[in-house]
Motif scaffolding. Structure first.
Motif, PDB file in Angstrom:
ATOM      1  N   PRO A  51       9.828   0.382   6.742  1.00 55.20           N
ATOM      2  CA  PRO A  51      10.198   1.128   5.538  1.00 55.20           C
ATOM      3  C   PRO A  51       8.944   1.729   4.903  1.00 55.20           C
ATOM      4  CG  PRO A  51      11.267  -1.005   5.571  1.00 55.20           C
ATOM      5  CD  PRO A  51      10.278  -0.994   6.710  1.00 55.20           C
ATOM      6  N   ARG A  52       9.130   2.753   4.134  1.00 51.49           N
ATOM      7  CA  ARG A  52       8.006   3.463   3.532  1.00 51.49           C
ATOM      8  C   ARG A  52       7.101   2.516   2.747  1.00 51.49           C
ATOM      9  NH1 ARG A  52       7.681   9.164   0.927  1.00 51.49           N
ATOM     10  NH2 ARG A  52       5.742   8.917  -0.209  1.00 51.49           N
ATOM     11  N   SER A  53       5.820   2.597   3.037  1.00 50.82           N
ATOM     12  CA  SER A  53       4.844   1.759   2.344  1.00 50.82           C
ATOM     13  C   SER A  53       4.495   2.357   0.994  1.00 50.82           C
ATOM     14  CB  SER A  53       3.570   1.632   3.177  1.00 50.82           C
ATOM     15  OG  SER A  53       3.789   0.830   4.287  1.00 50.82           O
ATOM     16  N   MET A  54       4.063   1.483   0.125  1.00 51.15           N
ATOM     17  CA  MET A  54       3.588   1.924  -1.186  1.00 51.15           C
ATOM     18  C   MET A  54       2.302   1.179  -1.478  1.00 51.15           C
ATOM     19  SD  MET A  54       6.328  -0.143  -3.571  1.00 51.15           S
ATOM     20  CE  MET A  54       7.714   0.482  -2.689  1.00 51.15           C
ATOM     21  N   GLY A  55       1.655   1.547  -2.529  1.00 53.94           N
ATOM     22  CA  GLY A  55       0.426   0.867  -2.918  1.00 53.94           C
ATOM     23  C   GLY A  55       0.724  -0.522  -3.453  1.00 53.94           C
ATOM     24  N   ALA A  56      -0.263  -1.405  -3.377  1.00 53.74           N
ATOM     25  CA  ALA A  56      -0.079  -2.786  -3.821  1.00 53.74           C
ATOM     26  C   ALA A  56       0.270  -2.869  -5.300  1.00 53.74           C
ATOM     27  CB  ALA A  56      -1.334  -3.599  -3.525  1.00 53.74           C
ATOM     28  N   LEU A  57      -0.386  -2.068  -6.101  1.00 53.73           N
ATOM     29  CA  LEU A  57      -0.117  -2.126  -7.540  1.00 53.73           C
ATOM     30  C   LEU A  57       1.303  -1.673  -7.862  1.00 53.73           C
ATOM     31  CD1 LEU A  57      -3.538  -0.797  -8.881  1.00 53.73           C
ATOM     32  CD2 LEU A  57      -2.750  -3.164  -8.682  1.00 53.73           C
ATOM     33  N   GLU A  58       1.762  -0.627  -7.195  1.00 56.45           N
ATOM     34  CA  GLU A  58       3.141  -0.149  -7.398  1.00 56.45           C
ATOM     35  C   GLU A  58       4.140  -1.192  -6.905  1.00 56.45           C
ATOM     36  OE1 GLU A  58       6.407   2.337  -8.350  1.00 56.45           O
ATOM     37  OE2 GLU A  58       4.351   2.218  -9.075  1.00 56.45           O
ATOM     38  N   ALA A  59       3.870  -1.816  -5.758  1.00 57.13           N
ATOM     39  CA  ALA A  59       4.765  -2.845  -5.214  1.00 57.13           C
ATOM     40  C   ALA A  59       4.838  -4.040  -6.156  1.00 57.13           C
ATOM     41  CB  ALA A  59       4.288  -3.270  -3.833  1.00 57.13           C
ATOM     42  N   GLN A  60       3.704  -4.455  -6.695  1.00 53.35           N
ATOM     43  CA  GLN A  60       3.696  -5.575  -7.632  1.00 53.35           C
ATOM     44  C   GLN A  60       4.458  -5.230  -8.902  1.00 53.35           C
ATOM     45  OE1 GLN A  60      -0.507  -6.268  -8.040  1.00 53.35           O
ATOM     46  NE2 GLN A  60      -0.692  -7.087  -5.966  1.00 53.35           N
ATOM     47  N   ARG A  74       0.580  -4.546   8.607  1.00 46.70           N
ATOM     48  CA  ARG A  74      -0.217  -3.461   9.195  1.00 46.70           C
ATOM     49  C   ARG A  74       0.428  -3.063  10.517  1.00 46.70           C
ATOM     50  NH1 ARG A  74      -2.913  -6.049  13.171  1.00 46.70           N
ATOM     51  NH2 ARG A  74      -3.596  -8.160  12.726  1.00 46.70           N
ATOM     52  N   ALA A  75       0.241  -1.824  10.892  1.00 47.13           N
ATOM     53  CA  ALA A  75       0.807  -1.305  12.131  1.00 47.13           C
ATOM     54  C   ALA A  75       0.199  -2.035  13.324  1.00 47.13           C
ATOM     55  CB  ALA A  75       0.555   0.191  12.237  1.00 47.13           C
ATOM     56  N   LEU A  94      12.980  -4.744   0.530  1.00 46.01           N
ATOM     57  CA  LEU A  94      11.687  -5.308   0.169  1.00 46.01           C
ATOM     58  C   LEU A  94      10.666  -4.218  -0.120  1.00 46.01           C
ATOM     59  CD1 LEU A  94      11.706  -7.973   2.994  1.00 46.01           C
ATOM     60  CD2 LEU A  94      12.408  -8.275   0.632  1.00 46.01           C
ATOM     61  N   HIS A  95       9.569  -4.617  -0.720  1.00 44.86           N
ATOM     62  CA  HIS A  95       8.468  -3.690  -1.007  1.00 44.86           C
ATOM     63  C   HIS A  95       7.386  -3.922   0.043  1.00 44.86           C
ATOM     64  CE1 HIS A  95      10.496  -2.937  -4.737  1.00 44.86           C
ATOM     65  NE2 HIS A  95      10.439  -4.214  -5.046  1.00 44.86           N
ATOM     66  N   TRP A  96       7.091  -2.904   0.849  1.00 47.56           N
ATOM     67  CA  TRP A  96       6.155  -3.012   1.961  1.00 47.56           C
ATOM     68  C   TRP A  96       4.831  -2.342   1.597  1.00 47.56           C
ATOM     69  CZ3 TRP A  96       7.372  -5.391   6.663  1.00 47.56           C
ATOM     70  CH2 TRP A  96       8.699  -5.806   6.786  1.00 47.56           C
ATOM     71  N   VAL A  97       3.729  -3.041   1.855  1.00 46.89           N
ATOM     72  CA  VAL A  97       2.386  -2.510   1.592  1.00 46.89           C
ATOM     73  C   VAL A  97       1.587  -2.581   2.888  1.00 46.89           C
ATOM     74  CG1 VAL A  97       0.259  -2.782   0.269  1.00 46.89           C
ATOM     75  CG2 VAL A  97       2.470  -3.302  -0.806  1.00 46.89           C
ATOM     76  N   ASP A  98       1.170  -1.423   3.390  1.00 49.67           N
ATOM     77  CA  ASP A  98       0.346  -1.340   4.597  1.00 49.67           C
ATOM     78  C   ASP A  98      -1.103  -1.567   4.190  1.00 49.67           C
ATOM     79  OD1 ASP A  98      -1.082  -0.679   6.869  1.00 49.67           O
ATOM     80  OD2 ASP A  98       0.014   1.172   7.247  1.00 49.67           O
ATOM     81  N   ALA A 104      -6.356  -2.078  -2.080  1.00 54.46           N
ATOM     82  CA  ALA A 104      -5.939  -3.131  -3.013  1.00 54.46           C
ATOM     83  C   ALA A 104      -5.029  -4.137  -2.314  1.00 54.46           C
ATOM     84  CB  ALA A 104      -5.234  -2.527  -4.223  1.00 54.46           C
ATOM     85  N   GLY A 105      -4.194  -3.655  -1.413  1.00 54.13           N
ATOM     86  CA  GLY A 105      -3.328  -4.541  -0.641  1.00 54.13           C
ATOM     87  C   GLY A 105      -4.142  -5.431   0.286  1.00 54.13           C
ATOM     88  N   ALA A 106      -5.131  -4.842   0.958  1.00 52.57           N
ATOM     89  CA  ALA A 106      -5.997  -5.621   1.839  1.00 52.57           C
ATOM     90  C   ALA A 106      -6.748  -6.686   1.040  1.00 52.57           C
ATOM     91  CB  ALA A 106      -6.970  -4.706   2.576  1.00 52.57           C
ATOM     92  N   ALA A 107      -7.201  -6.318  -0.150  1.00 45.33           N
ATOM     93  CA  ALA A 107      -7.919  -7.276  -0.996  1.00 45.33           C
ATOM     94  C   ALA A 107      -7.003  -8.416  -1.439  1.00 45.33           C
ATOM     95  CB  ALA A 107      -8.499  -6.558  -2.215  1.00 45.33           C
ATOM     96  N   ALA A 108      -5.748  -8.105  -1.762  1.00 46.61           N
ATOM     97  CA  ALA A 108      -4.792  -9.143  -2.164  1.00 46.61           C
ATOM     98  C   ALA A 108      -4.545 -10.129  -1.022  1.00 46.61           C
ATOM     99  CB  ALA A 108      -3.477  -8.498  -2.609  1.00 46.61           C
ATOM    100  N   VAL A 109      -4.454  -9.615   0.201  1.00 46.89           N
ATOM    101  CA  VAL A 109      -4.233 -10.485   1.368  1.00 46.89           C
ATOM    102  C   VAL A 109      -5.465 -11.338   1.632  1.00 46.89           C
ATOM    103  CG1 VAL A 109      -3.848 -10.484   3.860  1.00 46.89           C
ATOM    104  CG2 VAL A 109      -2.483  -8.995   2.393  1.00 46.89           C
ATOM    105  N   ARG A 110      -6.642 -10.737   1.568  1.00 45.36           N
ATOM    106  CA  ARG A 110      -7.880 -11.504   1.796  1.00 45.36           C
ATOM    107  C   ARG A 110      -8.050 -12.609   0.749  1.00 45.36           C
ATOM    108  NH1 ARG A 110     -10.042  -6.314   2.847  1.00 45.36           N
ATOM    109  NH2 ARG A 110     -10.913  -6.283   0.754  1.00 45.36           N
ATOM    110  N   GLU A 111      -7.640 -12.323  -0.462  1.00 43.88           N
ATOM    111  CA  GLU A 111      -7.795 -13.289  -1.550  1.00 43.88           C
ATOM    112  C   GLU A 111      -7.019 -14.582  -1.299  1.00 43.88           C
ATOM    113  OE1 GLU A 111      -6.568 -13.512  -6.234  1.00 43.88           O
ATOM    114  OE2 GLU A 111      -7.246 -11.591  -5.438  1.00 43.88           O
TER     115      GLU A 111
END
Length: 146
Positions: A51-60, A74-75, A94-98, A104-111
């Motif tokens: 499904p279409r990805s969005m930014g982490a902040l928008e998804a949150q 990630r693909a 669901l809200h999908w973040v690539d 910001a999404g990558a940083a949230a996952v690393r955190e």
């Protein structure tokens, strides 16, 4: 070109090379079958499959409003594809973040993963779950608070 498209492009190119070789060997039907298989494999590994990805902040923000989980993916990730397949049509809820498209999404996952970009990481009610079972995630979608 983003990293998300590298694998699908390589799959199509490899399929084209194999198909060309088969055509020169006199097997056009086999060439067509191989090319179709490689194109389908490229499609499943492309960002178009999800499904279409969005930014982490928008998804949150959206998750805070509607209570639906946020999936960081990630693909090319086989675990992300497996989760997507097993969720079926519910995946669109669901809200999908690539994470390859959204820093910001990558940083949230690393955190939440000790500095690693381990996906799929799913946030349900603000709590992270790494590579959750699809049945559990479906339950979260069915529950009144999910």
């Amino acid at each position: 070109m983003t990293r998300a498209w590298i694998l699908p492009i390589l799959l199509v190119l490899c399929g084209s090379v194999v198909a060309t070789g088969l055509i020169f060997q006199g097997s056009p039907v086999q060439a067509a079958v191989f090319l179709l298989a490689f194109v389908l494999l490229a499609g499943v590994n492309s960002p178009l499959f999800f499904p279409r990805s969005m930014g982490a902040l928008e998804a949150q923000r959206r998750s805070a409003v509607d209570g639906k989980p946020v999936i960081y993916w990630r693909a090319g990730c086989k675990y992300c594809m497996r989760l997507r397949f097993r969720l079926g049509r519910r995946a669109r809820q669901l809200h999908w973040v690539d994470i390859w498209r959204d820093p910001a999404g990558a940083a949230a996952v690393r955190e939440v993963n000790d500095g690693n970009e381990t996906v799929p990481t799913v946030f349900v009610a603000g709590r992270p779950h790494v590579n959750p079972d699809h049945a559990w995630l479906r339950e979260q979608l069915s529950s009144p608070e999910g």
